[in-house]
Design a protein around this motif. Structure first.
Motif, PDB file in Angstrom:
ATOM      1  N   GLN A   1     -11.614   6.549 -25.773  1.00 60.52           N
ATOM      2  CA  GLN A   1     -11.683   5.274 -25.083  1.00 60.52           C
ATOM      3  C   GLN A   1     -10.399   4.484 -25.337  1.00 60.52           C
ATOM      4  N   VAL A   2      -9.814   3.961 -24.267  1.00 60.47           N
ATOM      5  CA  VAL A   2      -8.584   3.198 -24.379  1.00 60.47           C
ATOM      6  C   VAL A   2      -8.892   1.828 -24.980  1.00 60.47           C
ATOM      7  N   GLN A   3      -8.096   1.452 -25.945  1.00 59.56           N
ATOM      8  CA  GLN A   3      -8.280   0.150 -26.576  1.00 59.56           C
ATOM      9  C   GLN A   3      -6.920  -0.485 -26.813  1.00 59.56           C
ATOM     10  N   LEU A   4      -6.813  -1.781 -26.489  1.00 62.22           N
ATOM     11  CA  LEU A   4      -5.601  -2.546 -26.740  1.00 62.22           C
ATOM     12  C   LEU A   4      -5.948  -3.669 -27.697  1.00 62.22           C
ATOM     13  N   VAL A   5      -5.189  -3.766 -28.766  1.00 59.28           N
ATOM     14  CA  VAL A   5      -5.433  -4.793 -29.762  1.00 59.28           C
ATOM     15  C   VAL A   5      -4.205  -5.682 -29.865  1.00 59.28           C
ATOM     16  N   GLU A   6      -4.393  -6.953 -29.539  1.00 62.01           N
ATOM     17  CA  GLU A   6      -3.297  -7.931 -29.566  1.00 62.01           C
ATOM     18  C   GLU A   6      -3.349  -8.732 -30.856  1.00 62.01           C
ATOM     19  N   SER A   7      -2.179  -9.199 -31.272  1.00 58.05           N
ATOM     20  CA  SER A   7      -2.102 -10.069 -32.443  1.00 58.05           C
ATOM     21  C   SER A   7      -0.892 -10.980 -32.303  1.00 58.05           C
ATOM     22  N   GLY A   8      -0.911 -12.076 -33.066  1.00 60.55           N
ATOM     23  CA  GLY A   8       0.261 -12.928 -33.133  1.00 60.55           C
ATOM     24  C   GLY A   8       0.148 -14.277 -32.461  1.00 60.55           C
ATOM     25  N   GLY A   9      -0.951 -14.542 -31.803  1.00 63.17           N
ATOM     26  CA  GLY A   9      -1.085 -15.853 -31.173  1.00 63.17           C
ATOM     27  C   GLY A   9      -1.314 -16.945 -32.198  1.00 63.17           C
ATOM     28  N   GLY A  10      -1.312 -18.188 -31.728  1.00 61.52           N
ATOM     29  CA  GLY A  10      -1.556 -19.297 -32.636  1.00 61.52           C
ATOM     30  C   GLY A  10      -1.012 -20.595 -32.098  1.00 61.52           C
ATOM     31  N   LEU A  11      -0.934 -21.572 -32.981  1.00 56.37           N
ATOM     32  CA  LEU A  11      -0.439 -22.907 -32.637  1.00 56.37           C
ATOM     33  C   LEU A  11       1.001 -23.040 -33.107  1.00 56.37           C
ATOM     34  N   VAL A  12       1.849 -23.554 -32.236  1.00 57.49           N
ATOM     35  CA  VAL A  12       3.256 -23.746 -32.572  1.00 57.49           C
ATOM     36  C   VAL A  12       3.743 -25.024 -31.928  1.00 57.49           C
ATOM     37  N   GLN A  13       4.709 -25.659 -32.556  1.00 61.04           N
ATOM     38  CA  GLN A  13       5.275 -26.884 -31.993  1.00 61.04           C
ATOM     39  C   GLN A  13       6.280 -26.548 -30.901  1.00 61.04           C
ATOM     40  N   PRO A  14       6.495 -27.474 -29.978  1.00 58.74           N
ATOM     41  CA  PRO A  14       7.529 -27.253 -28.949  1.00 58.74           C
ATOM     42  C   PRO A  14       8.873 -26.916 -29.587  1.00 58.74           C
ATOM     43  N   GLY A  15       9.534 -25.904 -29.006  1.00 56.90           N
ATOM     44  CA  GLY A  15      10.795 -25.441 -29.552  1.00 56.90           C
ATOM     45  C   GLY A  15      10.649 -24.320 -30.550  1.00 56.90           C
ATOM     46  N   GLY A  16       9.422 -24.031 -30.950  1.00 55.07           N
ATOM     47  CA  GLY A  16       9.184 -23.000 -31.943  1.00 55.07           C
ATOM     48  C   GLY A  16       9.112 -21.608 -31.340  1.00 55.07           C
ATOM     49  N   SER A  17       8.803 -20.645 -32.191  1.00 55.41           N
ATOM     50  CA  SER A  17       8.757 -19.246 -31.786  1.00 55.41           C
ATOM     51  C   SER A  17       7.456 -18.591 -32.238  1.00 55.41           C
ATOM     52  N   LEU A  18       7.051 -17.602 -31.488  1.00 53.82           N
ATOM     53  CA  LEU A  18       5.926 -16.745 -31.858  1.00 53.82           C
ATOM     54  C   LEU A  18       6.249 -15.337 -31.413  1.00 53.82           C
ATOM     55  N   ARG A  19       5.609 -14.386 -32.089  1.00 53.15           N
ATOM     56  CA  ARG A  19       5.792 -12.981 -31.750  1.00 53.15           C
ATOM     57  C   ARG A  19       4.421 -12.362 -31.519  1.00 53.15           C
ATOM     58  N   LEU A  20       4.213 -11.850 -30.308  1.00 51.29           N
ATOM     59  CA  LEU A  20       2.964 -11.189 -29.972  1.00 51.29           C
ATOM     60  C   LEU A  20       3.154  -9.683 -30.047  1.00 51.29           C
ATOM     61  N   SER A  21       2.128  -9.007 -30.559  1.00 55.07           N
ATOM     62  CA  SER A  21       2.169  -7.552 -30.615  1.00 55.07           C
ATOM     63  C   SER A  21       0.900  -6.977 -30.013  1.00 55.07           C
ATOM     64  N   CYS A  22       1.021  -5.780 -29.477  1.00 49.63           N
ATOM     65  CA  CYS A  22      -0.122  -5.100 -28.873  1.00 49.63           C
ATOM     66  C   CYS A  22      -0.019  -3.620 -29.194  1.00 49.63           C
ATOM     67  N   ALA A  23      -1.103  -3.070 -29.708  1.00 49.24           N
ATOM     68  CA  ALA A  23      -1.155  -1.644 -30.023  1.00 49.24           C
ATOM     69  C   ALA A  23      -2.188  -0.971 -29.141  1.00 49.24           C
ATOM     70  N   ALA A  24      -1.782   0.084 -28.467  1.00 42.71           N
ATOM     71  CA  ALA A  24      -2.680   0.828 -27.590  1.00 42.71           C
ATOM     72  C   ALA A  24      -3.138   2.100 -28.292  1.00 42.71           C
ATOM     73  N   SER A  25      -4.419   2.361 -28.210  1.00 48.26           N
ATOM     74  CA  SER A  25      -4.966   3.599 -28.770  1.00 48.26           C
ATOM     75  C   SER A  25      -5.845   4.282 -27.735  1.00 48.26           C
ATOM     76  N   GLY A  26      -6.093   5.562 -27.939  1.00 47.51           N
ATOM     77  CA  GLY A  26      -6.938   6.300 -27.017  1.00 47.51           C
ATOM     78  C   GLY A  26      -6.203   6.852 -25.810  1.00 47.51           C
ATOM     79  N   ILE A  27      -4.863   6.743 -25.797  1.00 42.20           N
ATOM     80  CA  ILE A  27      -4.056   7.315 -24.712  1.00 42.20           C
ATOM     81  C   ILE A  27      -3.202   8.401 -25.321  1.00 42.20           C
ATOM     82  N   PHE A  28      -3.365   9.631 -24.831  1.00 47.37           N
ATOM     83  CA  PHE A  28      -2.715  10.771 -25.456  1.00 47.37           C
ATOM     84  C   PHE A  28      -1.647  11.382 -24.582  1.00 47.37           C
TER      85      PHE A  28
END
Length: 118
Positions: free
Chosen positions: A1-28
């Motif tokens: 079964q294909v599954q995508l797991v995201e991480s890295g969201g949150g609260l940030v002030q204007p001008g700030g930075s965030l990094r989002l990541s996504c890992a896919a599994s179940g695809i061969f």
């Protein structure tokens, strides 16, 4: 079964930075396209950035010069580096992967919330 797991969201002030990541599994087999979409309250889901297996990228005009998408083909991961964030970037961000051969797959993650606020 294909599954995508995201991480890295949150609260940030204007001008700030965030990094989002996504890992896919179940695809061969090879993933052709990986991308990030977002949906703000009351608005339709829109493409933020996408990247092909070969590394070609596409960005929404609103994020060009601020966001960078990258991927690791060996790990089936995609990352979105978001810089100079503005309140209008507030949305739920969704990871998406697409394969064409040998089997067509179009899969979505559950989303991660990014809030830009002072």
């Amino acid at each position: 079964q294909v599954q995508l797991v995201e991480s890295g969201g949150g609260l940030v002030q204007p001008g700030g930075s965030l990094r989002l990541s996504c890992a896919a599994s179940g695809i061969f087999f090879s993933i052709d396209n990986m991308g990030w979409y977002r949906q703000a309250p009351g608005k339709q889901r829109e493409l933020v950035a996408s990247i092909t297996r070969g590394g070609s990228t596409n960005y929404a005009d609103s994020v060009k010069g601020r966001f960078i998408i990258s991927r690791d083909n060996a790990k089936n991961t995609v990352t979105l580096q978001m810089n100079s964030l503005q309140p209008e970037d507030t949305a739920i961000y969704y990871c998406n992967v697409e394969t064409i051969l040998p089997r067509r797959i179009n899969a979505w993650g559950k989303g991660t919330l990014v809030t830009v606020s002072s």
